[in-house]
Design an enzyme around this catalytic site. Structure first.
Site, PDB file in Angstrom:
ATOM      1  N   GLU A  93       3.814  -5.326  12.345  1.00  0.00           N
ATOM      2  CA  GLU A  93       2.887  -4.202  12.146  1.00  0.00           C
ATOM      3  C   GLU A  93       1.761  -4.737  11.267  1.00  0.00           C
ATOM      4  OE1 GLU A  93       3.152  -1.299  13.533  1.00  0.00           O
ATOM      5  OE2 GLU A  93       5.206  -1.340  14.271  1.00  0.00           O
ATOM      6  N   CYS A 132      -3.175   1.469   6.391  1.00  0.00           N
ATOM      7  CA  CYS A 132      -3.551   0.717   7.596  1.00  0.00           C
ATOM      8  C   CYS A 132      -4.200   1.612   8.642  1.00  0.00           C
ATOM      9  CB  CYS A 132      -2.332   0.013   8.166  1.00  0.00           C
ATOM     10  SG  CYS A 132      -0.993   1.184   8.515  1.00  0.00           S
ATOM     11  N   GLY A 159       2.273  -6.074   7.311  1.00  0.00           N
ATOM     12  CA  GLY A 159       1.346  -6.717   6.383  1.00  0.00           C
ATOM     13  C   GLY A 159       0.082  -7.106   7.123  1.00  0.00           C
ATOM     14  N   ASN A 207       0.810  -1.229   0.000  1.00  0.00           N
ATOM     15  CA  ASN A 207       0.000   0.000   0.000  1.00  0.00           C
ATOM     16  C   ASN A 207       0.841   1.276   0.000  1.00  0.00           C
ATOM     17  OD1 ASN A 207       0.670  -0.706   2.690  1.00  0.00           O
ATOM     18  ND2 ASN A 207      -0.955   0.582   3.465  1.00  0.00           N
ATOM     19  N   THR A 236      -1.132 -13.112   7.792  1.00  0.00           N
ATOM     20  CA  THR A 236       0.259 -13.412   7.417  1.00  0.00           C
ATOM     21  C   THR A 236       1.166 -13.259   8.634  1.00  0.00           C
ATOM     22  OG1 THR A 236      -0.265 -12.370   5.308  1.00  0.00           O
ATOM     23  CG2 THR A 236       2.018 -12.989   5.659  1.00  0.00           C
TER      24      THR A 236
HETATM   25  P1  NAD Z   1       0.224  -9.460   3.214  1.00  0.00           P
HETATM   26  O1  NAD Z   1       0.250  -9.934   4.614  1.00  0.00           O
HETATM   27  O2  NAD Z   1      -0.514 -10.240   2.209  1.00  0.00           O
HETATM   28  O3  NAD Z   1       1.708  -9.336   2.641  1.00  0.00           O
HETATM   29  C1  NAD Z   1       2.714  -8.550   3.266  1.00  0.00           C
HETATM   30  C2  NAD Z   1       4.081  -9.061   2.843  1.00  0.00           C
HETATM   31  O4  NAD Z   1       4.262 -10.353   3.401  1.00  0.00           O
HETATM   32  C3  NAD Z   1       4.245  -9.222   1.334  1.00  0.00           C
HETATM   33  O5  NAD Z   1       5.543  -8.834   0.972  1.00  0.00           O
HETATM   34  C4  NAD Z   1       4.045 -10.710   1.146  1.00  0.00           C
HETATM   35  O6  NAD Z   1       4.659 -11.199  -0.010  1.00  0.00           O
HETATM   36  C5  NAD Z   1       4.695 -11.255   2.392  1.00  0.00           C
HETATM   37  N1  NAD Z   1       4.299 -12.617   2.801  1.00  0.00           N
HETATM   38  C6  NAD Z   1       3.150 -13.285   2.529  1.00  0.00           C
HETATM   39  N2  NAD Z   1       3.181 -14.519   3.079  1.00  0.00           N
HETATM   40  C7  NAD Z   1       4.355 -14.618   3.726  1.00  0.00           C
HETATM   41  C8  NAD Z   1       4.972 -15.636   4.502  1.00  0.00           C
HETATM   42  N3  NAD Z   1       4.387 -16.824   4.715  1.00  0.00           N
HETATM   43  N4  NAD Z   1       6.189 -15.403   5.029  1.00  0.00           N
HETATM   44  C9  NAD Z   1       6.799 -14.207   4.850  1.00  0.00           C
HETATM   45  N5  NAD Z   1       6.286 -13.214   4.116  1.00  0.00           N
HETATM   46  C10 NAD Z   1       5.061 -13.413   3.561  1.00  0.00           C
HETATM   47  O7  NAD Z   1      -0.278  -7.951   3.282  1.00  0.00           O
HETATM   48  P2  NAD Z   1      -0.610  -6.996   2.056  1.00  0.00           P
HETATM   49  O8  NAD Z   1      -1.884  -7.427   1.434  1.00  0.00           O
HETATM   50  O9  NAD Z   1       0.606  -6.838   1.230  1.00  0.00           O
HETATM   51  O10 NAD Z   1      -0.831  -5.614   2.839  1.00  0.00           O
HETATM   52  C11 NAD Z   1      -2.043  -5.210   3.383  1.00  0.00           C
HETATM   53  C12 NAD Z   1      -2.069  -5.455   4.871  1.00  0.00           C
HETATM   54  O11 NAD Z   1      -0.966  -4.800   5.489  1.00  0.00           O
HETATM   55  C13 NAD Z   1      -3.307  -4.906   5.547  1.00  0.00           C
HETATM   56  O12 NAD Z   1      -3.769  -5.830   6.476  1.00  0.00           O
HETATM   57  C14 NAD Z   1      -2.800  -3.652   6.246  1.00  0.00           C
HETATM   58  O13 NAD Z   1      -3.547  -3.245   7.367  1.00  0.00           O
HETATM   59  C15 NAD Z   1      -1.435  -4.084   6.633  1.00  0.00           C
HETATM   60  N6  NAD Z   1      -0.584  -2.922   6.875  1.00  0.00           N
HETATM   61  C16 NAD Z   1      -0.217  -2.663   8.168  1.00  0.00           C
HETATM   62  C17 NAD Z   1       0.568  -1.547   8.445  1.00  0.00           C
HETATM   63  C18 NAD Z   1       0.985  -1.210   9.853  1.00  0.00           C
HETATM   64  O14 NAD Z   1       1.884  -0.396  10.016  1.00  0.00           O
HETATM   65  N7  NAD Z   1       0.384  -1.798  10.869  1.00  0.00           N
HETATM   66  C19 NAD Z   1       0.993  -0.725   7.394  1.00  0.00           C
HETATM   67  C20 NAD Z   1       0.594  -1.035   6.087  1.00  0.00           C
HETATM   68  C21 NAD Z   1      -0.180  -2.146   5.848  1.00  0.00           C
END
Ligand code: NAD
Length: 467
Positions: free
Chosen positions: A249, A283, A227, A151, A231
């Site tokens: 996070e 987020c 993420g 994002n 995950t």
């Molecule tokens: P996601 O969890 O699908 O992916 C995040 C990252 O993790 C990607 O690079 C992905 O390839 C990787 N990943 C996926 N499976 C994995 C595994 N088994 N092991 C290691 N890495 C893995 O999230 P997304 O769809 O990319 O992002 C959206 C989410 O992120 C939303 O839930 C949002 O709230 C959250 N987010 C949180 C913050 C925060 O600061 N709290 C900031 C931005 C986004």
């Protein structure tokens, strides 16, 4: 335009995945393939770890001030390439170029300048006893794995890279497979700025493959992950038995609370922005708006009118749009009314107009699960206690905002919210020194200022007895 051919940045080289496979990177603005990336796995992680191990000791031997100077040189190099970085970010995320340039990329550069300055401002940590002196050392961890979402791609990655490098670590970054372009260009800029290639390694590919291999690698003792909560649970389950340092996070379902003294003319623009900036894909977005029932008739028409004038953008992917649309259908099944939005609009991209849903029970799935798109639910409440119960009534606890004519009253309400961050009469107002992170299922640990320096180092105490 031919798709950009992205390679992994490992040491001083750029290489394809060991398996030779590639993945398409689709741009959300028009649905075309803008790049292809390596489909990396465990073998690629192994190579990146070897490159990082070779580069890290010399970097760790520099003083904190020398490393801070290197961060400033990297910021200079990024500044010179800022327009190009913004172009790549816009291509990958679908956000307007000027938002990418003046929000995302400016803030990326600021991340390096901030941590350089913050590092220089640190004083030695010394604790005197009657008969001895304690000296706290902050040693580098070694190699850290940085996993980031789509994002705010480069912004969230550099928010980790800057303190990780400052504290003397080498990094292996795994950007989202949906938005790899700026991380790739960043790896080139880091080398141009004079950093040893092995300090900034970037591996591309799918999370369950290369991301998982990075989390599993025994020579990567710390993982900083941003993420989704689901995950994060997998990452934690993998890393915890290995006793890795872990920063998570995760997702949120943030409440925007209007108190009964709020001046609607003054607050509606902020409430709209907090709900729909970046198509609701931040987020911190406020996706549940809580309004005193007595003010609802006044609030709703103003809010809907302002939302209809808010720019329509694409969401990140076809699959994500389908997920958001699924939630809008569910909202109707759950008894809600879609007052505006949820339309795809013309054109080939993944556009979706900002949607407002009213009439849903606050305990419904649409009002408690993270949708992470341009959807805001509106709920009435009678008393502040009820508003607080609704605000705190989800499994998440990332952020929130309170809007009121009385800032002190707003602060008192904010203190009772179960979230890591609350804004009063503002939103997304960031001071990089303060703790950033969530409670409950929104995360573990904090980033920002001292919290980042603490995470990316091992604090060691040396107690020297007086002579
Ligand atoms: P996601 O969890 O699908 O992916 C995040 C990252 O993790 C990607 O690079 C992905 O390839 C990787 N990943 C996926 N499976 C994995 C595994 N088994 N092991 C290691 N890495 C893995 O999230 P997304 O769809 O990319 O992002 C959206 C989410 O992120 C939303 O839930 C949002 O709230 C959250 N987010 C949180 C913050 C925060 O600061 N709290 C900031 C931005 C986004």
């Amino acid at each position: 335009m031919d798709p950009i051919h992205v390679r992994n940045a490992i040491g001083t080289t750029y290489v394809d995945a060991a398996c030779g496979l590639r993945i398409d990177d689709v741009g959300p603005t028009d649905g075309t393939v803008v790049a292809t990336i390596p489909r990396s796995g465990a073998e690629d992680v192994e190579q990146a770890v070897a490159a990082a191990q070779a580069a890290q000791p010399a970097w760790a031997a520099l003083s904190l001030h020398e490393r801070a100077d290197a961060l400033d040189r990297l910021a200079d190099t990024m500044e010179a390439a800022a327009d190009e970085l913004a172009h790549l970010e816009a291509l990958d995320t679908g956000k307007p170029w000027d938002v990418a340039r003046h929000v995302d990329i400016d803030r990326c550069i600021r991340n390096f300048r901030f941590f350089a300055e913050f590092g220089r401002s640190q004083s030695p940590e010394v604790f005197r006893m009657d008969d001895a002196t304690n000296h706290v050392l902050r040693k580098p961890i070694g190699i850290v794995g940085l996993i980031s979402p789509w994002n705010l791609p480069l912004y969230l990655l550099t928010w980790k890279v800057a303190p990780a490098l400052l504290m003397g670590n080498a990094i292996i970054a795994k950007p989202s497979e949906l938005t790899p372009l700026t991380a790739h260009r960043f790896s080139e800029l880091a080398r141009e700025s004079g950093l040893d290639g092995g300090l900034v390694n970037v591996l591309h590919g799918l999370g369950p493959e290369v991301g998982q291999a990075l989390v599993e690698h025994p020579e990567v003792p710390a993982i900083s992950f941003t993420g989704g909560t689901a995950t994060g649970r997998i990452v934690a389950a993998t890393a915890a038995p290995m006793f890795k340092k872990l920063s998570l996070e995760l997702g949120g379902k943030n409440a925007t609370v209007l108190l009964d003294d709020a001046d609607l003319d003054a607050v509606v623009p902020g409430v709209v922005r907090s709900g729909f900036l970046n198509s609701g894909q931040i987020c911190l977005c406020g996706s549940r708006v809580l309004v005193p029932t007595s003010m609802m008739d006044d609030f709703l028409p103003r809010f809907v009118d302002a939302v209809q004038r808010f720019p329509i953008g694409p969401v990140i992917s076809e699959a994500h749009r389908a997920k958001v649309e699924g939630y809008l259908r569910l909202a109707v099944e759950e008894g809600g009314t879609v007052l505006t939005g949820g339309e795809r609009g013309e054109g080939p991209g993944f556009h979706l107009s900002p949607a407002v849903v009213a009439g849903l029970p606050p305990t419904s799935r649409c009002a408690t699960e993270e949708i992470f798109g341009p959807v805001v639910t509106v709920h009435g409440y009678s008393t502040e206690e009820e508003a607080l119960a609704v605000a705190n009534g989800t499994e998440y606890g990332l952020a929130g905002s309170v809007w009121t004519a009385d800032a002190e009253r707003g602060r008192r309400f904010a203190e009772r919210m179960d979230t890591g961050m609350v804004w009063v009469n503002t939103w997304l107002h960031r001071d990089l020194r303060v703790p950033f992170g969530g409670v409950k299922q929104s995360g573990v640990g904090r980033e920002g200022g001292m919290w980042s320096l603490g995470f990316f180092s091992e604090a060691v105490n040396i107690c020297v007895a007086d002579e």
